[in-house]
Design a protein around this motif. Structure first.
Motif, PDB file in Angstrom:
ATOM      1  N   ASN A 123       2.088   6.552  -6.935  1.00  0.00           N
ATOM      2  CA  ASN A 123       1.116   7.586  -7.290  1.00  0.00           C
ATOM      3  C   ASN A 123       1.756   8.973  -7.221  1.00  0.00           C
ATOM      4  O   ASN A 123       1.529   9.807  -8.104  1.00  0.00           O
ATOM      5  CB  ASN A 123      -0.108   7.516  -6.366  1.00  0.00           C
ATOM      6  CG  ASN A 123      -1.211   8.430  -6.819  1.00  0.00           C
ATOM      7  OD1 ASN A 123      -1.620   8.384  -7.969  1.00  0.00           O
ATOM      8  ND2 ASN A 123      -1.675   9.274  -5.922  1.00  0.00           N
ATOM      9  N   GLU A 124       2.569   9.223  -6.208  1.00  0.00           N
ATOM     10  CA  GLU A 124       3.269  10.505  -6.104  1.00  0.00           C
ATOM     11  C   GLU A 124       4.209  10.704  -7.291  1.00  0.00           C
ATOM     12  O   GLU A 124       4.301  11.805  -7.828  1.00  0.00           O
ATOM     13  CB  GLU A 124       4.046  10.593  -4.787  1.00  0.00           C
ATOM     14  CG  GLU A 124       3.162  10.704  -3.561  1.00  0.00           C
ATOM     15  CD  GLU A 124       2.269  11.943  -3.586  1.00  0.00           C
ATOM     16  OE1 GLU A 124       2.752  13.032  -3.956  1.00  0.00           O
ATOM     17  OE2 GLU A 124       1.080  11.799  -3.250  1.00  0.00           O
ATOM     18  N   THR A 137       0.837  -1.204   0.000  1.00  0.00           N
ATOM     19  CA  THR A 137       0.000   0.000   0.000  1.00  0.00           C
ATOM     20  C   THR A 137       0.872   1.253   0.000  1.00  0.00           C
ATOM     21  O   THR A 137       0.601   2.211  -0.740  1.00  0.00           O
ATOM     22  CB  THR A 137      -0.948  -0.009   1.214  1.00  0.00           C
ATOM     23  OG1 THR A 137      -1.739  -1.193   1.160  1.00  0.00           O
ATOM     24  CG2 THR A 137      -1.849   1.206   1.223  1.00  0.00           C
ATOM     25  N   GLN A 138       1.929   1.254   0.806  1.00  0.00           N
ATOM     26  CA  GLN A 138       2.853   2.397   0.841  1.00  0.00           C
ATOM     27  C   GLN A 138       3.559   2.563  -0.496  1.00  0.00           C
ATOM     28  O   GLN A 138       3.734   3.685  -0.983  1.00  0.00           O
ATOM     29  CB  GLN A 138       3.883   2.217   1.955  1.00  0.00           C
ATOM     30  CG  GLN A 138       3.303   2.329   3.345  1.00  0.00           C
ATOM     31  CD  GLN A 138       4.273   1.848   4.424  1.00  0.00           C
ATOM     32  OE1 GLN A 138       5.309   1.258   4.134  1.00  0.00           O
ATOM     33  NE2 GLN A 138       3.911   2.092   5.675  1.00  0.00           N
ATOM     34  N   ALA A 158       1.208   4.124  -2.975  1.00  0.00           N
ATOM     35  CA  ALA A 158       1.067   5.561  -2.703  1.00  0.00           C
ATOM     36  C   ALA A 158       2.294   6.317  -3.219  1.00  0.00           C
ATOM     37  O   ALA A 158       2.164   7.399  -3.811  1.00  0.00           O
ATOM     38  CB  ALA A 158       0.883   5.799  -1.204  1.00  0.00           C
TER      39      ALA A 158
END
Length: 124
Positions: free
Chosen positions: A21-22, A14-15, A18
């Protein structure tokens, strides 16, 4: 990295998503197209992996539903999620070549492109 605890693995994945995505938010257009192309790859991308995970989850839930441990709706919902993700993957695979071509195109500062009909409709 080897993680034997599934909870830790889930948090790590999950990290990482994320973080990806950044990167996508700040990426140059060609790099963003490469990122999306890899994410959407049916065989080796995140979408394909998530689809396989849902299919595995559906089989688990089916076994547990047969044993009476879970309601059958759980199995059906996971199976539907796997099928819909698969269909989405097939739809997006039709555009993989476009993403690849764009990701390979040299970045040129020329006249701004004319908005497509899709963008133009959005502003009406």
């Amino acid at each position: 990295m080897t993680v034997h605890d599934p909870e830790t693995l889930i948090r790590h994945i999950t990290q990482q998503i994320a973080l990806l995505n950044e990167h996508l938010i700040t990426a140059r257009p060609q790099q963003a197209a490469r990122i999306l192309g890899r994410v959407l790859d049916i065989e080796e991308g995140i979408l394909g992996g998530l689809t396989a995970l849902m299919a595995t989850g559906s089989r688990f839930a089916q076994d547990r539903a047969i044993a009476g441990d879970l309601p059958p709706e759980v199995c059906l919902a996971l199976g539907r999620a796997a099928n819909e993700l698969h269909d989405i993957g097939l739809d997006l695979d039709e555009h993989a070549e476009d993403l690849h071509r764009f990701s390979q195109a040299p970045a040129v500062a020329t006249v701004p492109p004319v908005a497509s009909a899709l963008v133009a409709r959005r502003h009406r």
